[in-house]
Design a protein around this motif. Structure first.
Motif, short mmCIF file in Angstrom:
data_model
loop_
_atom_site.label_atom_id
_atom_site.label_comp_id
_atom_site.label_asym_id
_atom_site.label_seq_id
_atom_site.Cartn_x
_atom_site.Cartn_y
_atom_site.Cartn_z
N UNK A 224 34.30 43.86 75.38
CA UNK A 224 34.72 42.53 74.83
C UNK A 224 34.91 42.81 73.67
N UNK A 225 35.63 43.52 72.82
CA UNK A 225 35.65 43.69 71.32
C UNK A 225 37.11 44.04 70.97
N UNK A 226 37.40 43.70 69.82
CA UNK A 226 38.64 43.97 69.17
C UNK A 226 38.76 44.09 67.71
N UNK A 227 39.73 44.62 67.29
CA UNK A 227 40.03 44.77 65.66
C UNK A 227 41.22 43.94 65.28
N UNK A 246 32.73 42.46 68.38
CA UNK A 246 32.12 42.18 69.67
C UNK A 246 31.43 40.96 70.05
N UNK A 247 31.76 40.49 71.33
CA UNK A 247 31.09 39.29 71.75
C UNK A 247 30.56 39.07 73.26
N UNK A 253 27.05 30.25 75.91
CA UNK A 253 26.36 30.47 74.87
C UNK A 253 26.42 31.89 74.37
N UNK A 254 26.23 32.03 73.00
CA UNK A 254 26.48 33.39 72.50
C UNK A 254 25.35 34.05 72.58
N UNK A 255 25.16 35.14 73.44
CA UNK A 255 24.03 35.82 73.68
C UNK A 255 23.72 36.91 72.87
N UNK A 256 25.00 37.38 72.24
CA UNK A 256 25.00 38.76 71.37
C UNK A 256 26.54 38.77 70.50
N UNK A 257 26.31 39.25 69.38
CA UNK A 257 27.51 39.63 68.75
C UNK A 257 27.41 40.61 67.62
#
Length: 328
Positions: A224-227, A246-247, A253-257
């Motif tokens: 789940x990433x983009x540019x 990437x998210x 809740x945002x667990x990592x980014x």
């Protein structure tokens, strides 16, 4: 043009042997180095061709990817594992150059390309500390629309030109090197330097040191990433601002980014302040805006590039919103 010798390395050890002489440059696709030689910005006494080496993409035991330094940009962007597991990297490469350039350019060469600052290339009329240390920087008082707003110094305000490198910075990539002291690895975010008092040094590579590979660690949520690249024209152009992100979201809740910025600094800029502001918080537009404000708090615009602050904020909020929607 300065005369130079040419040798084609048979393997990595041969490349290192040939590359130990002073003023030797490793030649990959040549899409930047040849231009620098033509413009007399670079004056190598010898070129060592490494295009036939280290051109495989392999799975690692940990579940990541090992990318040889001589892999062509097109091959990397089109690789199935990259497109599905690290789409941010594929999209960054596709945004970076025309198909013809991608077909020639190598991964290692992309990492080592130099700034496209016009004052750096103007060997006849402009002072440039990166090209001629101690001469001064005409860019600071010149036309600065494309220059840095983060991490610059009184010696240099140039930006790093690569799109691929922004994605690699976000992905916690690892650089594999080999030099006089043997093999070593380096976190990708430590490869490139901020200008400080010595902008003539773009990286921390030692003389004659060879990039052999780039390792992508396993990162499940990188799917789940983009540019996103904002530029003056949709065709081939360098970024005014770019975002690699990437998210990972669970129950809102945002667990990592992971976030990195391009077009704003002398090196690919890892947005650690924005990441810290987001982790553990809600995946809302308000949170995204607060993170963008936190990252831009130290921005120092020049006369012509203050618009980059607002542009970076808006682009980052939009990218995070898109990724949050995809994760829902």
């Amino acid at each position: 043009m300065t005369p130079f010798t040419y040798a084609r390395a048979e393997n990595a050890a041969d490349a290192l042997r040939l590359g130990q002489a002073n003023a030797t440059a490793y030649l990959g696709g040549g899409t930047n180095l040849v231009d620098l030689i033509r413009e007399t910005v670079a004056k190598p006494s010898a070129l060592v061709d490494v295009t036939g080496l280290l051109n495989e993409i392999e799975e690692t035991e940990s579940g990541g990817l090992m990318i040889g330094a001589a892999v062509r940009n097109t091959a990397l962007a089109e690789h199935l594992a990259v497109r599905t597991r690290y789409p941010v990297l594929s999209r960054a490469i596709l945004a970076g150059a025309s198909a013809q350039i991608r077909n020639m350019a190598t991964v290692g060469g992309n990492l080592l390309q130099r700034t496209r600052c016009t004052y750096f290339y103007d060997t006849d009329g402009s002072r440039c500390n990166k090209r001629a240390p101690g001469s001064g920087c005409d860019a600071i008082e010149g036309f600065t629309r494309g220059h840095a707003i983060l991490g610059a110094s009184s010696a240099c305000v140039a930006t790093h030109p690569s799109d691929m490198c922004v994605a690699l910075a976000a992905l916690d990539a690892v650089v594999h090197l080999h030099g006089r002291g043997g093999a070593r690895t380096l976190p990708f975010t430590e490869l490139h330097r901020l200008p400080g008092d010595h902008p003539e040094f773009d990286t921390v590579l030692e003389p004659g040191e060879l990039i052999t590979a780039i390792e992508l660690p396993p990162l499940s949520f990188a799917a789940n990433s983009t540019y996103r690249k904002v530029r003056d024209r949709a065709s081939y152009a360098f970024a005014l601002v770019s975002i690699a992100a990437a998210l990972k979201i669970e129950d809102g809740v945002i667990k990592d980014v992971r976030i990195a910025l391009g077009g704003v600094a002398h090196k690919p800029w890892r947005a650690s302040k924005a990441e810290a502001a987001l982790r553990g918080g809600p995946a809302t537009e308000e949170a995204f805006q607060a993170a963008a404000v936190a990252e831009m708090a130290d921005a120092a615009p020049l006369r012509d590039n203050g618009f980059k602050i607002a542009l970076t904020k808006r682009t980052l909020v939009a990218v995070l919103g898109d990724l949050a929607g995809a994760a829902a």
